[in-house]
Design a protein around this motif. Sequence first.
Motif, PDB file in Angstrom:
ATOM      1  N   GLY A  27     -25.881  14.528   0.106  1.00 28.50           N
ATOM      2  CA  GLY A  27     -25.239  15.451  -0.822  1.00 28.50           C
ATOM      3  C   GLY A  27     -24.667  16.717  -0.206  1.00 28.50           C
ATOM      4  N   HIS A  28     -24.599  16.795   1.129  1.00 29.88           N
ATOM      5  CA  HIS A  28     -23.987  17.984   1.750  1.00 29.88           C
ATOM      6  C   HIS A  28     -22.471  17.928   1.562  1.00 29.88           C
ATOM      7  CE1 HIS A  28     -27.569  19.326   4.012  1.00 29.88           C
ATOM      8  NE2 HIS A  28     -27.828  18.047   4.157  1.00 29.88           N
ATOM      9  N   ASN A  29     -21.885  19.033   1.161  1.00 24.92           N
ATOM     10  CA  ASN A  29     -20.419  19.123   1.095  1.00 24.92           C
ATOM     11  C   ASN A  29     -19.909  19.518   2.478  1.00 24.92           C
ATOM     12  OD1 ASN A  29     -20.991  20.110  -2.112  1.00 24.92           O
ATOM     13  ND2 ASN A  29     -19.439  18.571  -1.692  1.00 24.92           N
ATOM     14  N   VAL A  30     -19.943  18.543   3.390  1.00 23.99           N
ATOM     15  CA  VAL A  30     -19.635  18.874   4.785  1.00 23.99           C
ATOM     16  C   VAL A  30     -18.149  19.137   5.004  1.00 23.99           C
ATOM     17  CG1 VAL A  30     -21.532  17.402   5.605  1.00 23.99           C
ATOM     18  CG2 VAL A  30     -19.208  16.485   5.544  1.00 23.99           C
ATOM     19  N   MET A  31     -17.870  19.833   6.095  1.00 26.83           N
ATOM     20  CA  MET A  31     -16.514  19.892   6.646  1.00 26.83           C
ATOM     21  C   MET A  31     -16.565  19.087   7.940  1.00 26.83           C
ATOM     22  SD  MET A  31     -15.721  23.946   6.238  1.00 26.83           S
ATOM     23  CE  MET A  31     -14.077  23.955   6.966  1.00 26.83           C
ATOM     24  N   LEU A  32     -15.442  18.498   8.311  1.00 27.70           N
ATOM     25  CA  LEU A  32     -15.424  17.690   9.531  1.00 27.70           C
ATOM     26  C   LEU A  32     -14.146  17.940  10.326  1.00 27.70           C
ATOM     27  CD1 LEU A  32     -16.330  15.217  11.344  1.00 27.70           C
ATOM     28  CD2 LEU A  32     -14.985  13.796   9.787  1.00 27.70           C
ATOM     29  N   ALA A  33     -14.334  18.263  11.607  1.00 26.85           N
ATOM     30  CA  ALA A  33     -13.196  18.305  12.546  1.00 26.85           C
ATOM     31  C   ALA A  33     -13.285  17.026  13.368  1.00 26.85           C
ATOM     32  CB  ALA A  33     -13.313  19.523  13.454  1.00 26.85           C
ATOM     33  N   GLN A  34     -12.242  16.221  13.310  1.00 30.86           N
ATOM     34  CA  GLN A  34     -12.256  14.910  13.975  1.00 30.86           C
ATOM     35  C   GLN A  34     -11.156  14.861  15.026  1.00 30.86           C
ATOM     36  OE1 GLN A  34     -10.713  11.839  11.402  1.00 30.86           O
ATOM     37  NE2 GLN A  34     -11.950  10.226  12.356  1.00 30.86           N
ATOM     38  N   SER A  35     -11.501  14.285  16.185  1.00 41.21           N
ATOM     39  CA  SER A  35     -10.507  14.163  17.259  1.00 41.21           C
ATOM     40  C   SER A  35     -10.390  12.716  17.702  1.00 41.21           C
ATOM     41  CB  SER A  35     -10.970  15.008  18.453  1.00 41.21           C
ATOM     42  OG  SER A  35     -10.222  14.671  19.607  1.00 41.21           O
ATOM     43  N   PHE A  36      -9.172  12.292  17.998  1.00 41.69           N
ATOM     44  CA  PHE A  36      -8.963  10.966  18.590  1.00 41.69           C
ATOM     45  C   PHE A  36      -8.580  11.071  20.071  1.00 41.69           C
ATOM     46  CE2 PHE A  36      -8.418   9.890  14.064  1.00 41.69           C
ATOM     47  CZ  PHE A  36      -9.324   8.844  13.989  1.00 41.69           C
ATOM     48  N   ALA A  37      -8.809  12.273  20.652  1.00 39.64           N
ATOM     49  CA  ALA A  37      -8.425  12.456  22.056  1.00 39.64           C
ATOM     50  C   ALA A  37      -9.225  11.536  22.966  1.00 39.64           C
ATOM     51  CB  ALA A  37      -8.626  13.911  22.455  1.00 39.64           C
TER      52      ALA A  37
ATOM     53  N   GLY B 243     -16.804   6.050   6.872  1.00 38.35           N
ATOM     54  CA  GLY B 243     -17.138   4.683   6.484  1.00 38.35           C
ATOM     55  C   GLY B 243     -16.078   4.112   5.568  1.00 38.35           C
ATOM     56  N   GLN B 244     -15.914   2.787   5.614  1.00 41.70           N
ATOM     57  CA  GLN B 244     -14.857   2.124   4.847  1.00 41.70           C
ATOM     58  C   GLN B 244     -15.025   2.339   3.346  1.00 41.70           C
ATOM     59  OE1 GLN B 244     -12.073   0.600   6.036  1.00 41.70           O
ATOM     60  NE2 GLN B 244     -12.767   1.283   8.051  1.00 41.70           N
ATOM     61  N   ASP B 245     -16.274   2.508   2.896  1.00 40.35           N
ATOM     62  CA  ASP B 245     -16.505   2.615   1.450  1.00 40.35           C
ATOM     63  C   ASP B 245     -16.637   4.061   0.986  1.00 40.35           C
ATOM     64  OD1 ASP B 245     -18.772   3.158   2.809  1.00 40.35           O
ATOM     65  OD2 ASP B 245     -20.100   1.834   1.647  1.00 40.35           O
ATOM     66  N   CYS B 246     -16.167   5.016   1.795  1.00 36.11           N
ATOM     67  CA  CYS B 246     -16.315   6.418   1.378  1.00 36.11           C
ATOM     68  C   CYS B 246     -15.436   6.716   0.161  1.00 36.11           C
ATOM     69  CB  CYS B 246     -15.966   7.350   2.544  1.00 36.11           C
ATOM     70  SG  CYS B 246     -14.231   7.290   3.017  1.00 36.11           S
ATOM     71  N   ASP B 247     -15.790   7.774  -0.555  1.00 35.14           N
ATOM     72  CA  ASP B 247     -15.070   8.105  -1.791  1.00 35.14           C
ATOM     73  C   ASP B 247     -13.886   9.025  -1.460  1.00 35.14           C
ATOM     74  OD1 ASP B 247     -14.176   8.727  -4.259  1.00 35.14           O
ATOM     75  OD2 ASP B 247     -16.069   9.576  -4.992  1.00 35.14           O
TER      76      ASP B 247
ATOM     77  N   ALA C  67      -8.165   7.418   9.287  1.00 37.78           N
ATOM     78  CA  ALA C  67      -9.024   8.283  10.108  1.00 37.78           C
ATOM     79  C   ALA C  67     -10.293   8.659   9.338  1.00 37.78           C
ATOM     80  CB  ALA C  67      -8.249   9.544  10.509  1.00 37.78           C
ATOM     81  N   ILE C  68     -10.118   8.954   8.063  1.00 39.64           N
ATOM     82  CA  ILE C  68     -11.261   9.368   7.236  1.00 39.64           C
ATOM     83  C   ILE C  68     -12.232   8.206   7.060  1.00 39.64           C
ATOM     84  CG2 ILE C  68     -11.858  10.081   4.852  1.00 39.64           C
ATOM     85  CD1 ILE C  68     -10.807  12.297   6.881  1.00 39.64           C
TER      86      ILE C  68
END
Length: 432
Positions: free
Chosen positions: A262-272, A113-117, A107-108
């Motif tokens: 460089g933003h330390n984002v927060m993310l709410a993700q939905s697969f609905a 992105g596939q290459d995220c850290d 999900a992340i």
Amino acid sequence: MKYSFASLFFFFATTTTSAFSMTAPKQTYLADIPLGAPDAILGIAENFKKCTDPNKVNVCIGAYRDENGKPWILPSVRAAEKIMMDDENENKEYASIAGDAAYVEQAIKFAYGQDCDLSVIAAVQTLSGTGACRIGGEFLSKFFPVKKIYIPDPTWGNHIAIFQEAGMEVVRYRYYNRATNGLDLEGMLEDITNAPDGAVVLLHACAHNPTGCDPTKEQWKTISDLIKKKNLQVFFDSAYQGFASGDAEADAFALRYFVEEGHNVMLAQSFAKNFGLYGERCGTLSFVTNDADEKERVLSQVKKIIRPMYSSPPIHGSSIVRTVLTDEQLTKQYYEECAFMANRIGSMRKLLVDELKKAGSTHDWSHITSQIGMFAYTGMNSDMCDELTSKSSIFLTRDGRISLAGLNENNVSYVAKAIHAVTDGKPITTEA
Ligand SMILES: Cc1ncc(COP(=O)(O)O)c(C=O)c1O
């Protein structure tokens, strides 16, 4: 006369039961419970169900419908379920507090992105996007120094209650210009400039609900620069990745750009919406942290919020997403199906505007075709919406939002004629 034990027991049980049922109701604290107002969206959905008009149309709820107006299970989702049924390793055990780690990883990557850290992204499985927003709100309210969250005006109605219930003060920033039916970038930047440094700002990652109006790439860059300057905490809500353009990768632009910046984002993700897994309650909450140690500490605290709330998330929806996204063929198929849904909705935008013109409307409805995502923010006021419902059994939210997924070739002309009837000779963009 002799009575058996069984018949005596029967006599005793029935007489005591009926005596009990005749007792007057006890006065308890429940007698003083006030009736709560129905939810703005789900209440309308209930009224739609009760309506007996054969022509009724539901353009209220944000759920995809096929060309016959029926809910659609994506074939890739069905295929994944078949694989799961045949897999002897599948089970119904509890997930851990943070959910299925393999699902969370997929999900992340889908979002960042596939290459995220992954080593710095603290992420947990959540009860869809709503649950992600709520756990995120609880976390902010517990740990974030400035308990203020800036939310677009307008926004998805539930945002306000979610963050207020979590203990945050909700402040609105201007987002939409009703005179131009477009983004109010100037108002948005001014309100964000006036926010206290270090507050939280919520951004819809794509396909803004309800306006269908997203910043352009250039505008996202301007927003990012200002947010960085003011040291604000970004909270992305991503409920429609794939529904804006039909390409889930393209729709992740804003999130990925902010992370790159460089933003330390927060993310709410939905697969609905994008996987059609509405009732499966499947999402994630994530934080981009500075290092692995910070990630671990954040995770530990998020788990402490989840454990006393619902212990662990449901596993069926997340297993579907994991199965699709770990299978190259199914992933490809899924991306095509997501594009198909977005395209069908896009074609309904055009058809609705064509049918409005055919019905004789002289209004400029071009905003309907320039907006994106699941909704058209038509500019109709609440009286017009009420009239649509009372006269034509067309059910929509009172802010003039139409879920285009509820339209199809069989009902679009009926809806267009009804909209023309309530808007003819009246302005459509003036309601505050
Ligand atoms: C902007 C936005 N965020 C979050 C959600 C949450 O949806 P769910 O809890 O079904 O994932 C929605 C649903 O309509 C939405 O429109």
